[in-house]
Design an enzyme around this catalytic site. Structure first.
Site, PDB file in Angstrom:
ATOM      1  N   ARG A  85      -4.540  -1.316   0.405  1.00  0.00           N
ATOM      2  CA  ARG A  85      -3.629   0.004   0.212  1.00  0.00           C
ATOM      3  C   ARG A  85      -3.693   0.962   1.214  1.00  0.00           C
ATOM      4  O   ARG A  85      -4.167   2.037   1.230  1.00  0.00           O
ATOM      5  CB  ARG A  85      -4.140   0.496  -1.214  1.00  0.00           C
ATOM      6  N   ASP A  88       3.409  -4.471 -11.609  1.00  0.00           N
ATOM      7  CA  ASP A  88       2.797  -3.959 -12.729  1.00  0.00           C
ATOM      8  C   ASP A  88       2.823  -4.529 -13.872  1.00  0.00           C
ATOM      9  O   ASP A  88       2.020  -4.601 -14.891  1.00  0.00           O
ATOM     10  CB  ASP A  88       2.981  -2.455 -13.114  1.00  0.00           C
ATOM     11  N   ILE A 111       3.908  -7.751  -3.835  1.00  0.00           N
ATOM     12  CA  ILE A 111       3.557  -6.441  -3.321  1.00  0.00           C
ATOM     13  C   ILE A 111       2.187  -6.141  -3.271  1.00  0.00           C
ATOM     14  O   ILE A 111       1.747  -5.687  -1.889  1.00  0.00           O
ATOM     15  CB  ILE A 111       3.848  -5.584  -4.535  1.00  0.00           C
ATOM     16  N   ARG A 159      -6.735   4.907 -17.650  1.00  0.00           N
ATOM     17  CA  ARG A 159      -6.118   5.503 -16.818  1.00  0.00           C
ATOM     18  C   ARG A 159      -4.509   5.498 -17.212  1.00  0.00           C
ATOM     19  O   ARG A 159      -3.713   6.322 -16.679  1.00  0.00           O
ATOM     20  CB  ARG A 159      -6.373   4.914 -15.439  1.00  0.00           C
TER      21      ARG A 159
HETATM   22  C1  UD1 Z   1       3.227   2.608  -7.074  1.00  0.00           C
HETATM   23  C2  UD1 Z   1       2.539   2.679  -8.348  1.00  0.00           C
HETATM   24  C3  UD1 Z   1       1.904   1.520  -8.713  1.00  0.00           C
HETATM   25  C4  UD1 Z   1       2.986   0.033  -8.449  1.00  0.00           C
HETATM   26  C5  UD1 Z   1       3.318   0.074  -7.058  1.00  0.00           C
HETATM   27  C6  UD1 Z   1       4.368  -0.685  -6.749  1.00  0.00           C
HETATM   28  C7  UD1 Z   1       2.003   4.989  -8.698  1.00  0.00           C
HETATM   29  C8  UD1 Z   1       0.920   6.126  -8.961  1.00  0.00           C
HETATM   30  N1  UD1 Z   1       1.680   3.597  -8.436  1.00  0.00           N
HETATM   31  O1  UD1 Z   1       1.911   2.449  -6.266  1.00  0.00           O
HETATM   32  O2  UD1 Z   1       1.604   1.216 -10.127  1.00  0.00           O
HETATM   33  O3  UD1 Z   1       2.110  -0.953  -8.551  1.00  0.00           O
HETATM   34  O4  UD1 Z   1       3.920   1.324  -6.916  1.00  0.00           O
HETATM   35  O5  UD1 Z   1       5.386  -0.525  -7.493  1.00  0.00           O
HETATM   36  O6  UD1 Z   1       3.087   5.263  -8.766  1.00  0.00           O
HETATM   37  N2  UD1 Z   1       1.977   0.096   1.694  1.00  0.00           N
HETATM   38  C9  UD1 Z   1       1.829  -0.091   2.840  1.00  0.00           C
HETATM   39  N3  UD1 Z   1       1.738   1.162   3.606  1.00  0.00           N
HETATM   40  C10 UD1 Z   1       1.626   2.300   2.990  1.00  0.00           C
HETATM   41  C11 UD1 Z   1       2.169   2.294   1.494  1.00  0.00           C
HETATM   42  C12 UD1 Z   1       1.932   1.345   1.052  1.00  0.00           C
HETATM   43  O7  UD1 Z   1       1.405  -1.024   3.638  1.00  0.00           O
HETATM   44  O8  UD1 Z   1       1.661   3.675   3.660  1.00  0.00           O
HETATM   45  C13 UD1 Z   1       1.940  -1.339   1.126  1.00  0.00           C
HETATM   46  C14 UD1 Z   1       0.784  -1.378   0.024  1.00  0.00           C
HETATM   47  O9  UD1 Z   1      -0.357  -1.842   0.425  1.00  0.00           O
HETATM   48  C15 UD1 Z   1       1.458  -2.252  -0.928  1.00  0.00           C
HETATM   49  C16 UD1 Z   1       2.739  -1.906  -0.875  1.00  0.00           C
HETATM   50  O10 UD1 Z   1       3.133  -1.266   0.203  1.00  0.00           O
HETATM   51  O11 UD1 Z   1       1.284  -3.621  -0.582  1.00  0.00           O
HETATM   52  C17 UD1 Z   1       3.427  -1.377  -2.103  1.00  0.00           C
HETATM   53  O12 UD1 Z   1       3.099  -0.127  -2.267  1.00  0.00           O
HETATM   54  P1  UD1 Z   1       3.517   1.237  -2.752  1.00  0.00           P
HETATM   55  O13 UD1 Z   1       5.050   0.981  -3.289  1.00  0.00           O
HETATM   56  O14 UD1 Z   1       3.301   2.303  -1.947  1.00  0.00           O
HETATM   57  O15 UD1 Z   1       2.734   1.514  -4.052  1.00  0.00           O
HETATM   58  P2  UD1 Z   1       2.020   2.939  -4.499  1.00  0.00           P
HETATM   59  O16 UD1 Z   1       2.941   4.020  -4.250  1.00  0.00           O
HETATM   60  O17 UD1 Z   1       0.500   2.916  -4.064  1.00  0.00           O
END
Ligand code: UD1
Length: 417
Positions: free
Chosen positions: A121, A305, A327, A397
């Site tokens: 993450r 999710d 994802i 949570r």
């Molecule tokens: C949010 C949700 C989570 C859900 C996810 C995907 C919240 C609090 N959590 O998590 O429940 O499973 O969206 O729908 O809203 N990534 C990068 N770099 C970054 C950010 C993300 O590489 O800076 C990657 C992550 O590692 C992951 C993918 O992008 O593989 C999706 O992440 P993201 O959409 O950012 O999920 P969250 O916002 O953490």
């Protein structure tokens, strides 16, 4: 050992009110510091993640309270711009405070969120967004310090439609002078909810819910009252629960549009779904078909999710189901636990294959993460005999009073110490 004891084999029946969306309320709680005014958040779910967000707000110097479904935040006396390591560790999503703190204070200091149960993450896209708006970034000793005495609107091209990075970009852009354009933005319903809140405090946001979001920031912002959208993942979990356990459930206060991708799959499996306004009746069929291939994708695709609870319910289906997770790297951690209950599941990298129907038996399992824990509940409801699920803190949570809610629809479930 604290856990959840579920005796399976009872069909579910009755009504469940769909809780407010966890993934909406957290960014909106972060956004509540932007205006320096008061925010009343209605339909706020009673979750430990919400409690963690309230503690972060109090640490920052805000008044933050929760009472019976309503959160109240007064950020007028905010004094700090840091989130200490202990609070960051408690809730991985604390990074969502980054953009809002930077916008309000011109500086933000956070400990680097490490890996979490779903994989590494990273936060590179969040940082890229802040840089595009003029922030400088310094990393030292596990901390990250962002400074931007004056944020300036700019163009943010996301290489992946990250939900959190889109939200952080919108939050920081709310205080940036001029127009910010976010391309390849996430389109999740929670982004629209955040956009709605931002508009209600006076930020000019457009295009939220599409791939191109514009934010015109820098104006004066005011107080607001906001009602959180229904939690589509909690709703999907209840659909999976009744599919697995059998019976009929009515979900009150659900949103049809937000659930489209999920319900398409349950519909293919033969689950009977009937909408009356915002009430969804779900009836589990005698013979359940497998969902074929389910590939998780950013919205409007099938949500990552909902994959674990769907997989648990698909174990009842007659045939082979294939799950492709695109994802998160580590989204099959419920699989070894489901195997303890008798499930046959093969995993090869990002693909999991189940073969049913399986008559699951009760077992002692450990919730590996929030949605993995939900999958174990779904499995336990359909299993023969007693199951004990440990690691309930993961489940708390994201699911409100889970044992009570399960009992209210006829399940035999209790918390144990
Ligand atoms: C949010 C949700 C989570 C859900 C996810 C995907 C919240 C609090 N959590 O998590 O429940 O499973 O969206 O729908 O809203 N990534 C990068 N770099 C970054 C950010 C993300 O590489 O800076 C990657 C992550 O590692 C992951 C993918 O992008 O593989 C999706 O992440 P993201 O959409 O950012 O999920 P969250 O916002 O953490």
């Amino acid at each position: 050992m604290s856990g959840l004891r579920i005796t399976g084999g009872r069909a579910l029946s009755g009504k469940i009110h769909v809780q407010g969306a966890k993934n909406s309320v957290l960014p909106i709680m972060a956004a509540s510091i932007l205006s320096g005014g008061e925010t009343v958040i209605k339909n706020c779910p009673d979750l430990t993640d919400v409690d963690a967000a309230l503690r972060i707000l109090r640490h920052l110097g805000c008044r933050a309270e929760y009472s019976r479904g309503t959160a109240y935040v007064d950020s007028s006396a905010m004094t700090r711009c840091d989130i200490p390591d202990c609070l960051m560790r408690e809730m991985r999503s604390s990074v969502i405070f980054l953009g809002a703190i930077l916008a309000r204070c011109g500086e933000a200091k956070l400990s680097m969120p490490g890996g979490c149960e779903l994989g590494p993450r990273p936060i590179d896209l969040h940082l890229l967004a802040m840089e595009r708006l003029g922030a400088s970034i310094e990393e030292s000793g596990g901390n990250i310090i962002l400074r931007a005495p004056a944020l300036v609107g700019g163009r943010i091209d996301l290489t992946f439609p990250s939900v959190g990075a889109t939200e952080n970009a919108m939050l920081a852009a709310s205080a940036a002078r001029g127009v910010t354009l976010i391309t390849n933005a996430a389109r999740e319903p929670e982004i629209l909810d955040l956009g709605g809140y931002l508009r209600s405090i006076g930020v000019r946001v457009a295009g939220d819910g599409t791939s191109t979001v514009t934010v015109e920031g820098g104006g004066s912002l005011g107080s607001a009252e906001h009602t959180i959208i229904p939690d589509r993942i909690a709703a999907a979990t209840w659909v999976a629960a009744v599919t697995a356990a059998g019976g009929e459930l009515t979900l009150e206060g659900a949103c049809q549009r937000d659930l489209e991708a999920v319900l398409r799959v349950f519909g293919q499996m033969g689950v009977e779904l009937d909408w009356q306004g915002n009430e969804l009746s779900v009836r589990s069929p005698e013979l359940l078909r497998p969902p074929r291939t389910v590939t998780t994708r950013p919205y409007p695709g099938f949500p990552t999710d909902a994959q674990p609870p769907l997989m648990a319910s698909a174990l009842r289906a007659q045939g082979i189901s294939v799950f492709v997770e695109t994802i998160f790297e580590n989204r099959f951690r419920h699989v070894p636990e489901l195997r303890r209950m008798g499930a046959e599941i093969k995993v090869d990298g990002r693909v999991a294959i189940t073969e049913g129907p399986v008559r699951l038996h009760g077992a002692v399992t450990a919730a590996p993460d929030l949605r993995g824990g939900a999958a174990l509940i779904v499995a336990a409801l359909s299993a023969r005999g007693e199951s004990i699920i440990t690691g309930v803190h993961h489940i708390d949570r994201g699911y409100e009073n889970i044992a009570e809610a399960l009992r209210s629809v006829g399940a035999q479930a209790e918390r144990i110490d």
